[in-house]
Scaffold this motif. Structure first.
Motif, PDB file in Angstrom:
ATOM      1  N   ARG A 128       0.834  -1.215   0.000  1.00  0.00           N
ATOM      2  CA  ARG A 128       0.000   0.000   0.000  1.00  0.00           C
ATOM      3  C   ARG A 128       0.859   1.251   0.000  1.00  0.00           C
ATOM      4  NH1 ARG A 128      -3.018  -2.882   3.906  1.00  0.00           N
ATOM      5  NH2 ARG A 128      -2.041  -1.615   5.537  1.00  0.00           N
ATOM      6  N   ALA A 129       1.960   1.230   0.773  1.00  0.00           N
ATOM      7  CA  ALA A 129       2.829   2.407   0.846  1.00  0.00           C
ATOM      8  C   ALA A 129       3.497   2.690  -0.499  1.00  0.00           C
ATOM      9  CB  ALA A 129       3.884   2.193   1.925  1.00  0.00           C
ATOM     10  N   LEU A 130       3.826   1.637  -1.252  1.00  0.00           N
ATOM     11  CA  LEU A 130       4.470   1.835  -2.543  1.00  0.00           C
ATOM     12  C   LEU A 130       3.497   2.356  -3.592  1.00  0.00           C
ATOM     13  CD1 LEU A 130       6.713  -1.372  -2.719  1.00  0.00           C
ATOM     14  CD2 LEU A 130       7.443   0.975  -2.244  1.00  0.00           C
ATOM     15  N   GLU A 131       2.220   2.038  -3.444  1.00  0.00           N
ATOM     16  CA  GLU A 131       1.224   2.479  -4.415  1.00  0.00           C
ATOM     17  C   GLU A 131       0.718   3.889  -4.134  1.00  0.00           C
ATOM     18  OE1 GLU A 131      -1.834  -0.434  -4.312  1.00  0.00           O
ATOM     19  OE2 GLU A 131      -0.626  -2.007  -5.271  1.00  0.00           O
ATOM     20  N   GLU A 132       0.693   4.290  -2.892  1.00  0.00           N
ATOM     21  CA  GLU A 132       0.171   5.610  -2.546  1.00  0.00           C
ATOM     22  C   GLU A 132       1.170   6.698  -2.916  1.00  0.00           C
ATOM     23  OE1 GLU A 132      -0.732   5.489   1.563  1.00  0.00           O
ATOM     24  OE2 GLU A 132      -2.448   4.123   1.336  1.00  0.00           O
ATOM     25  N   PRO A 133       0.688   7.867  -3.313  1.00  0.00           N
ATOM     26  CA  PRO A 133       1.607   8.971  -3.656  1.00  0.00           C
ATOM     27  C   PRO A 133       2.315   9.504  -2.411  1.00  0.00           C
ATOM     28  CG  PRO A 133      -0.679   9.717  -3.667  1.00  0.00           C
ATOM     29  CD  PRO A 133      -0.724   8.226  -3.503  1.00  0.00           C
ATOM     30  N   LEU A 134       3.520   9.991  -2.602  1.00  0.00           N
ATOM     31  CA  LEU A 134       4.279  10.548  -1.490  1.00  0.00           C
ATOM     32  C   LEU A 134       3.638  11.849  -1.013  1.00  0.00           C
ATOM     33  CD1 LEU A 134       7.940  10.009  -2.752  1.00  0.00           C
ATOM     34  CD2 LEU A 134       6.733   8.706  -1.008  1.00  0.00           C
ATOM     35  N   PRO A 135       3.643  12.098   0.292  1.00  0.00           N
ATOM     36  CA  PRO A 135       3.066  13.359   0.790  1.00  0.00           C
ATOM     37  C   PRO A 135       3.933  14.546   0.399  1.00  0.00           C
ATOM     38  CG  PRO A 135       4.125  12.145   2.568  1.00  0.00           C
ATOM     39  CD  PRO A 135       4.134  11.240   1.380  1.00  0.00           C
ATOM     40  N   GLU A 136       3.289  15.697   0.249  1.00  0.00           N
ATOM     41  CA  GLU A 136       4.023  16.897  -0.116  1.00  0.00           C
ATOM     42  C   GLU A 136       4.916  17.386   1.025  1.00  0.00           C
ATOM     43  OE1 GLU A 136       1.272  19.815  -1.407  1.00  0.00           O
ATOM     44  OE2 GLU A 136       0.558  18.641  -3.140  1.00  0.00           O
ATOM     45  N   ARG A 137       4.476  17.211   2.249  1.00  0.00           N
ATOM     46  CA  ARG A 137       5.255  17.626   3.412  1.00  0.00           C
ATOM     47  C   ARG A 137       5.550  16.401   4.267  1.00  0.00           C
ATOM     48  NH1 ARG A 137       4.756  23.194   4.092  1.00  0.00           N
ATOM     49  NH2 ARG A 137       6.557  22.933   5.476  1.00  0.00           N
ATOM     50  N   SER A 138       6.615  16.491   5.068  1.00  0.00           N
ATOM     51  CA  SER A 138       7.028  15.360   5.885  1.00  0.00           C
ATOM     52  C   SER A 138       7.280  15.817   7.314  1.00  0.00           C
ATOM     53  CB  SER A 138       8.303  14.725   5.310  1.00  0.00           C
ATOM     54  OG  SER A 138       8.829  13.753   6.173  1.00  0.00           O
ATOM     55  N   LEU A 139       7.115  14.885   8.252  1.00  0.00           N
ATOM     56  CA  LEU A 139       7.390  15.197   9.659  1.00  0.00           C
ATOM     57  C   LEU A 139       8.866  15.413   9.923  1.00  0.00           C
ATOM     58  CD1 LEU A 139       5.011  12.622  11.392  1.00  0.00           C
ATOM     59  CD2 LEU A 139       4.635  15.069  11.122  1.00  0.00           C
ATOM     60  N   VAL A 140       9.732  14.894   9.040  1.00  0.00           N
ATOM     61  CA  VAL A 140      11.177  15.029   9.241  1.00  0.00           C
ATOM     62  C   VAL A 140      11.765  16.073   8.298  1.00  0.00           C
ATOM     63  CG1 VAL A 140      11.436  12.683  10.088  1.00  0.00           C
ATOM     64  CG2 VAL A 140      11.590  13.122   7.634  1.00  0.00           C
ATOM     65  N   GLU A 141      10.927  16.924   7.773  1.00  0.00           N
ATOM     66  CA  GLU A 141      11.407  17.956   6.854  1.00  0.00           C
ATOM     67  C   GLU A 141      12.392  18.886   7.565  1.00  0.00           C
ATOM     68  OE1 GLU A 141       9.547  21.393   3.863  1.00  0.00           O
ATOM     69  OE2 GLU A 141       8.263  20.109   5.092  1.00  0.00           O
ATOM     70  N   GLY A 142      13.550  19.096   6.932  1.00  0.00           N
ATOM     71  CA  GLY A 142      14.565  19.966   7.509  1.00  0.00           C
ATOM     72  C   GLY A 142      15.418  19.312   8.577  1.00  0.00           C
ATOM     73  N   ARG A 143      15.279  18.008   8.796  1.00  0.00           N
ATOM     74  CA  ARG A 143      16.065  17.320   9.821  1.00  0.00           C
ATOM     75  C   ARG A 143      16.901  16.224   9.162  1.00  0.00           C
ATOM     76  NH1 ARG A 143      12.115  15.948  14.783  1.00  0.00           N
ATOM     77  NH2 ARG A 143      14.117  15.917  15.860  1.00  0.00           N
ATOM     78  N   ARG A 144      17.951  15.818   9.846  1.00  0.00           N
ATOM     79  CA  ARG A 144      18.809  14.757   9.336  1.00  0.00           C
ATOM     80  C   ARG A 144      18.405  13.422   9.945  1.00  0.00           C
ATOM     81  NH1 ARG A 144      25.086  16.782   8.780  1.00  0.00           N
ATOM     82  NH2 ARG A 144      24.689  18.568   7.398  1.00  0.00           N
TER      83      ARG A 144
END
Length: 272
Positions: free
Chosen positions: A213-229
């Motif tokens: 399911r994760a591979l078929e769904e589109p990636l979200p535009e924003r992420s919880l780890v945005e701007g972090r390493r």
């Protein structure tokens, strides 16, 4: 000593309670009447109280199962849901009720409940030749009333949880069996292995479905780890595993040959 408050009230479900639960009041009164004057005696008192508590829990669960199993509307709804699952799995044949069959359910407190419950199976009439589908380890049918409660492999969900947890945490079957026995659940090793393997297989199937399911769904535009390493560390080791050739002929010593391939247990660590 004052009389104990009844364990249950007289509700429609409580009226079907087995006589074993009614006798628990006498057992509790007998336990409370025993003198306790030392740490050793108090430990024994605690252990017997825990056993009584497990008996109460098993009796309540048993009552719920017996009530659902004797409820016609519950049976019909469970059978309808089971037929729907067969259809979703690709079964095209008619699914017939084979009547009530004897089955045993192991409860979390150690009690084993014998039941006569409906059994559903795809129709075999008109089939010729060898079976097209390999028969599963538990047969080709199901017990709809039990499966509606999540009861499979002859154990309740809580019993499955206890067995699987000890099988994962302990270093051997014997140690896991001892831990379960100390918790009031006396299970033979073959049952422990069967339940743990079935649980692991179901978990892997759910994992694969989630990945698909994760591979078929589109990636979200924003992420919880945005701007972090994100740091990902992988490490592994080596361990021998033993695999016996079960279909080969036994040797002179009565044992079958086996292989011991190397496997690499891996540890994956992800942190921010």
């Amino acid at each position: 000593m004052a009389a104990l408050v009844p364990l249950v009230t007289r509700s429609p479900i409580a009226c079907t309670l087995p006589s074993a639960l009614d006798r628990l009041n006498d057992d509790i009164l007998d336990l409370l009447s025993r003198p306790v004057s030392s740490a050793e005696e108090f430990l024994a008192f605690e252990q017997e109280a825990a056993v009584l508590g497990a008996r109460v829990a098993d009796s309540v669960v048993e009552t719920r199962l017996l009530g659902a199993n004797s409820d016609k509307s519950w049976r019909k709804a469970a059978s309808r849901e089971a037929r729907q699952r067969f259809r979703e799995a690709g079964e095209t044949r008619r699914v017939d009720t084979q009547g009530d069959r004897p089955v045993s359910v192991r409860l979390a407190g150690g009690a084993v409940l014998p039941l006569q419950t409906p059994y559903l199976r795809p129709r075999r009439k008109g089939m010729v030749g060898r079976p097209r589908v390999k028969r599963g380890p538990n047969g080709s049918g199901c017990y709809p009333v039990l499966e509606r409660f999540g009861i499979r492999d002859g154990v309740t969900p809580l019993t499955r949880s206890k067995i699987s947890r000890q099988m994962v945490q302990c270093g051997s079957y014997a140690e896991a069996q001892d831990q379960l026995r100390a918790d009031g659940l006396d299970v033979d090793v073959s049952t422990m292995v069967r339940v743990a393997v079935a649980t692991g297989t179901a978990a892997l199937e759910r994992r694969d479905e989630a990945i698909a399911r994760a591979l078929e769904e589109p990636l979200p535009e924003r992420s919880l780890v945005e701007g972090r390493r994100i740091r990902v560390s992988v490490d592994g080791g080596r361990a021998r595993t033993r695999s016996t050739y079960s279909k080969r002929r036994k040797r002179g010593n009565g044992r079958r040959s086996f292989k011991v391939p190397w496997r690499e247990p891996r540890l994956l660590t992800v942190d921010l």
